[in-house]
Design a protein around this motif. Structure first.
Motif, PDB file in Angstrom:
ATOM      1  N   PHE A  20       0.831  -1.204   0.000  1.00 24.04           N
ATOM      2  CA  PHE A  20       0.000   0.000   0.000  1.00 24.04           C
ATOM      3  C   PHE A  20       0.869   1.258   0.000  1.00 24.04           C
ATOM      4  N   ILE A  21       1.928   1.257   0.825  1.00 24.13           N
ATOM      5  CA  ILE A  21       2.831   2.416   0.864  1.00 24.13           C
ATOM      6  C   ILE A  21       3.535   2.589  -0.480  1.00 24.13           C
ATOM      7  N   ILE A  22       3.966   1.497  -1.092  1.00 23.42           N
ATOM      8  CA  ILE A  22       4.678   1.562  -2.367  1.00 23.42           C
ATOM      9  C   ILE A  22       3.765   2.067  -3.479  1.00 23.42           C
ATOM     10  N   TRP A  23       2.570   1.512  -3.579  1.00 21.69           N
ATOM     11  CA  TRP A  23       1.688   1.797  -4.714  1.00 21.69           C
ATOM     12  C   TRP A  23       0.885   3.082  -4.572  1.00 21.69           C
ATOM     13  N   ASN A  24       0.660   3.539  -3.340  1.00 22.87           N
ATOM     14  CA  ASN A  24      -0.244   4.673  -3.149  1.00 22.87           C
ATOM     15  C   ASN A  24       0.352   5.874  -2.430  1.00 22.87           C
ATOM     16  N   VAL A  25       1.519   5.699  -1.788  1.00 20.86           N
ATOM     17  CA  VAL A  25       2.042   6.805  -0.985  1.00 20.86           C
ATOM     18  C   VAL A  25       3.407   7.246  -1.497  1.00 20.86           C
ATOM     19  N   ASP A  26       4.465   6.476  -1.192  1.00 15.96           N
ATOM     20  CA  ASP A  26       5.824   6.948  -1.470  1.00 15.96           C
ATOM     21  C   ASP A  26       6.769   5.761  -1.548  1.00 15.96           C
ATOM     22  N   ALA A  27       7.269   5.460  -2.743  1.00 15.18           N
ATOM     23  CA  ALA A  27       8.181   4.330  -2.925  1.00 15.18           C
ATOM     24  C   ALA A  27       9.507   4.567  -2.193  1.00 15.18           C
ATOM     25  N   TYR A  28       9.932   5.822  -2.128  1.00 17.76           N
ATOM     26  CA  TYR A  28      11.171   6.165  -1.420  1.00 17.76           C
ATOM     27  C   TYR A  28      11.086   5.748   0.048  1.00 17.76           C
ATOM     28  N   ASN A  55      21.397   4.337  -1.244  1.00 15.55           N
ATOM     29  CA  ASN A  55      22.186   4.754  -2.407  1.00 15.55           C
ATOM     30  C   ASN A  55      23.004   3.602  -2.969  1.00 15.55           C
ATOM     31  N   PHE A  56      23.518   2.762  -2.087  1.00 11.94           N
ATOM     32  CA  PHE A  56      24.269   1.580  -2.545  1.00 11.94           C
ATOM     33  C   PHE A  56      23.354   0.652  -3.347  1.00 11.94           C
ATOM     34  N   ASN A  57      22.154   0.394  -2.826  1.00 14.06           N
ATOM     35  CA  ASN A  57      21.218  -0.484  -3.534  1.00 14.06           C
ATOM     36  C   ASN A  57      20.849   0.065  -4.911  1.00 14.06           C
ATOM     37  N   LEU A  58      20.731   1.379  -5.016  1.00 14.16           N
ATOM     38  CA  LEU A  58      20.282   1.986  -6.269  1.00 14.16           C
ATOM     39  C   LEU A  58      21.392   2.102  -7.300  1.00 14.16           C
ATOM     40  N   THR A  59      22.581   2.494  -6.880  1.00 18.89           N
ATOM     41  CA  THR A  59      23.591   2.942  -7.844  1.00 18.89           C
ATOM     42  C   THR A  59      24.775   2.009  -8.028  1.00 18.89           C
ATOM     43  N   TYR A  60      25.133   1.223  -7.040  1.00 23.51           N
ATOM     44  CA  TYR A  60      26.343   0.410  -7.176  1.00 23.51           C
ATOM     45  C   TYR A  60      26.119  -0.703  -8.183  1.00 23.51           C
ATOM     46  N   ARG A  61      27.084  -0.891  -9.054  1.00 22.18           N
ATOM     47  CA  ARG A  61      26.917  -1.804 -10.184  1.00 22.18           C
ATOM     48  C   ARG A  61      26.659  -3.240  -9.754  1.00 22.18           C
ATOM     49  N   GLN A  71       4.596  -1.947 -12.980  1.00 25.22           N
ATOM     50  CA  GLN A  71       4.556  -1.969 -14.443  1.00 25.22           C
ATOM     51  C   GLN A  71       3.165  -2.322 -14.955  1.00 25.22           C
ATOM     52  N   LEU A  72       2.485  -3.203 -14.241  1.00 27.43           N
ATOM     53  CA  LEU A  72       1.098  -3.523 -14.588  1.00 27.43           C
ATOM     54  C   LEU A  72       0.217  -2.285 -14.427  1.00 27.43           C
ATOM     55  N   PHE A  73       0.414  -1.555 -13.347  1.00 26.27           N
ATOM     56  CA  PHE A  73      -0.371  -0.321 -13.144  1.00 26.27           C
ATOM     57  C   PHE A  73      -0.087   0.693 -14.249  1.00 26.27           C
ATOM     58  N   ARG A  74       1.156   0.788 -14.650  1.00 20.79           N
ATOM     59  CA  ARG A  74       1.507   1.726 -15.716  1.00 20.79           C
ATOM     60  C   ARG A  74       0.824   1.313 -17.025  1.00 20.79           C
ATOM     61  N   TYR A  75       0.779   0.041 -17.288  1.00 22.24           N
ATOM     62  CA  TYR A  75       0.130  -0.454 -18.511  1.00 22.24           C
ATOM     63  C   TYR A  75      -1.375  -0.194 -18.479  1.00 22.24           C
ATOM     64  N   SER A  78      14.574  -2.209  -6.624  1.00 25.10           N
ATOM     65  CA  SER A  78      14.997  -0.807  -6.503  1.00 25.10           C
ATOM     66  C   SER A  78      16.135  -0.500  -7.469  1.00 25.10           C
ATOM     67  N   HIS A  79      17.105  -1.396  -7.541  1.00 23.54           N
ATOM     68  CA  HIS A  79      18.240  -1.205  -8.445  1.00 23.54           C
ATOM     69  C   HIS A  79      17.774  -1.183  -9.898  1.00 23.54           C
ATOM     70  N   LEU A  80      16.888  -2.085 -10.263  1.00 21.10           N
ATOM     71  CA  LEU A  80      16.408  -2.154 -11.645  1.00 21.10           C
ATOM     72  C   LEU A  80      15.568  -0.924 -11.999  1.00 21.10           C
ATOM     73  N   ASN A  81      14.734  -0.477 -11.090  1.00 21.21           N
ATOM     74  CA  ASN A  81      13.950   0.736 -11.330  1.00 21.21           C
ATOM     75  C   ASN A  81      14.851   1.947 -11.582  1.00 21.21           C
ATOM     76  N   HIS A  82      15.903   2.060 -10.756  1.00 19.51           N
ATOM     77  CA  HIS A  82      16.829   3.184 -10.917  1.00 19.51           C
ATOM     78  C   HIS A  82      17.577   3.082 -12.241  1.00 19.51           C
ATOM     79  N   TYR A  83      17.998   1.892 -12.613  1.00 23.29           N
ATOM     80  CA  TYR A  83      18.746   1.691 -13.858  1.00 23.29           C
ATOM     81  C   TYR A  83      17.882   2.021 -15.075  1.00 23.29           C
ATOM     82  N   LEU A  84      16.594   1.680 -15.026  1.00 26.06           N
ATOM     83  CA  LEU A  84      15.683   1.921 -16.150  1.00 26.06           C
ATOM     84  C   LEU A  84      14.999   3.286 -16.090  1.00 26.06           C
ATOM     85  N   GLY A  85      15.234   4.024 -15.022  1.00 27.34           N
ATOM     86  CA  GLY A  85      14.608   5.335 -14.886  1.00 27.34           C
ATOM     87  C   GLY A  85      13.134   5.271 -14.528  1.00 27.34           C
ATOM     88  N   LEU A  86      12.714   4.208 -13.884  1.00 24.38           N
ATOM     89  CA  LEU A  86      11.317   4.042 -13.489  1.00 24.38           C
ATOM     90  C   LEU A  86      11.123   4.445 -12.027  1.00 24.38           C
TER      91      LEU A  86
END
Length: 504
Positions: A212-220, A345-351, A495-499, A395-403
């Motif tokens: 609920f927090i992810i989909w309706n409030v704040d993913a951060y 930041n490590f989860n999002l950006t580190y290769r 991604q389903l919601f976006r579609y 989280s890492h994949l979302n950041h890499y794809l800009g989602l």
């Protein structure tokens, strides 16, 4: 001086760990076991009986005991825990009625498990405190005790009365299959209130609240909140299996819940999550979202208190367990909260973050599985670690794809949108579709991973519950299934919601 302080602390801990306090609180809240009219009287007789040779505790045998007019039965029960060794043999540990977890008393006229136990005492009006504490010429500290053999059919049932409701414990014990004994409740409001409180630390809550927090409030906020939850729960579950303190004895405690009864008790992980989640939510959202601080603090405190007290009401924890869980969680938050920016930041950006996270969580799971014989806590630990790994990977994949990008700092603080029928309808639609998708993914992954793990490890898959008690099955099954659930929550479902054009 230091020795005296340590002695006093030890005495205080022993006092707070005494199950009689749990039984008294339950009695105040209108909960009474069918094994006794008065939990205080029960434990006094149990304690005295341990030192009195006139009462023999014969394993598997029954005795009819008359204590100042009350009658019932006493026996010793066995706490069974599965051992993850070849052959999957059972390890049985004898447990004393008044000092160890698992001592069970069946209601009069009924049996729970194999055989019933416990003395049915007279009402408090019939048996005074003086009768139970002063030594007399015979019996247990002056109380009259007559023991004769009795068959289960000869037991006298206890009339619940018109103002009481007879109910069964919440869910059966997933380790032993024990459904527990019936008990009586006089205050239905408190029963449902504390049932809600204890559900705030169960899987059904987690699988709805975090999405609920992810989909309706704040993913951060949700990413960081889940990271805190994973570490708090992992440390709590592992500490349980290191300390190995049994749950409050029954009698005198009434087991309102049975699902976690086979786990160890110290610290209360419900109290830990009930402290970490609301206060982390407060720290993560205050200043980022516009709302009065006192409102957020009051809600967090009410949440925490409700969960903590509910564990005592359920008979699952002593006062000491709950206090230890609360303080332990605060300590983890003090240490962990400043490092959240670095971890996120490590989860999002580190290769190589996905590889490191998956390996780290899997290693932590292997370590926790070596601490003790099989119990529900080990599967829960693997489940929590898997969820954390899946969310970090998403989280890492979302950041890499800009989602799902985080809002820029110049847009903070965020203002809550005005409530409207359309907003609520879209939020409910997201929740319904998303949770259904998560449940479908979980069911599919279970159907695939359990037989596959059994086949690879050479363990028979006919009895799924028994097969899951092997580390070779449960660790990969739980880790893979809930990694996929966590990954789907933060990546596939959005991604389903976006579609479907249902995105925020």
């Amino acid at each position: 001086m230091a020795h005296n302080i340590i002695t006093k602390i030890g005495q205080l801990c022993n006092y707070l760990q005494d199950p009689i306090h749990v039984a008294r609180f339950q009695q105040i809240c209108g909960v009474s076991g069918t094994f006794s009219r008065n939990p205080a009287e029960t434990i006094e007789v149990e304690r005295a009986g341990l030192h009195n040779s006139s009462i023999s505790h014969i394993q598997g045998g029954h005795e009819k005991c008359t204590v100042n007019g009350g009658e019932g039965e006493k026996t010793k029960s066995l706490r069974q825990r599965e051992v993850t060794s070849p052959g999957n043999s059972l390890k049985q540990e004898g447990v004393d009625n008044a000092s160890q977890n698992g001592a069970v008393v069946t209601p009069a006229g009924k049996t729970a498990g194999n055989s019933g136990s416990g003395c049915r005492l007279a009402r408090s009006s019939d048996v005074g405190v003086r009768d139970l504490t002063e030594n007399g010429p015979s019996g247990v500290n002056g109380s009259r005790v007559d023991c004769t053999s009795e068959t289960p059919d000869e037991r006298i049932s206890e009339d619940p009365g018109p103002s009481k409701t007879t109910v069964k414990p919440l869910r059966k014990n997933s380790l032993t299959g024990d459904v527990g004994q019936e008990f009586l409740i006089e205050n239905k409001f408190l029963y449902y209130l504390f049932t809600l409180g204890t559900e705030l630390g169960n899987e059904l809550f987690y699988i709805t609240f975090f999405p609920f927090i992810i989909w309706n409030v704040d993913a951060y906020v949700s990413r960081r909140l889940i990271a805190v939850w994973v570490w708090v729960m992992y440390l709590g579950q592992s500490t349980k299996d290191v300390i190995r303190l049994s749950r409050p004895a029954s009698p005198p405690v009434v087991k309102v819940e049975m699902f976690y009864n086979s786990e160890y008790s110290m610290p209360s992980t419900h109290a830990m999550s009930g402290t970490a989640i609301p206060f982390s939510l407060l720290l993560l959202t205050y200043g980022r979202w516009e709302y009065p601080f006192m409102l957020g603090f009051t809600l967090a405190m009410c949440w925490c208190v409700l969960v903590c007290i509910s564990r005592i009401y359920m008979g699952m924890h002593s006062i000491l367990d709950v206090i230890a869980g609360f303080l332990y969680s605060l300590l983890i938050l003090v240490v962990f909260q400043p490092a959240l920016d670095l971890i996120d930041n490590f989860n999002l950006t580190y290769r190589y973050a996905p590889l490191i996270i998956i390996s780290l969580h899997l290693g932590m799971g292997l370590f926790s599985f070596t601490l003790d014989t099989w119990s529900t806590s080990r599967g829960d630990t693997a489940q929590i670690l898997g969820t954390g790994a899946g969310v970090a990977l998403a989280s890492h994949l979302n950041h890499y794809l800009g989602l799902m990008p985080d809002p820029p700092l110049d847009q903070l603080p965020l203002s809550p949108p005005p409530l409207s029928a359309s907003l609520l309808a879209v939020a409910m639609l997201r929740m319904c579709l998303g949770v259904l998708m998560l449940l479908a993914i979980r069911a599919l992954m279970k159907a695939i991973t359990i037989p596959l793990a059994c086949r690879i490890s050479g363990i028979p898959s006919g009895d799924v519950r028994k097969a899951r008690q092997h580390m070779e099955v449960e660790l990969p099954y739980r880790y893979i299934v809930y990694s996929m659930v966590g990954f789907s929550t933060l990546f596939l479902v959005p991604q389903l919601f976006r579609y479907l054009q249902l995105s925020c």
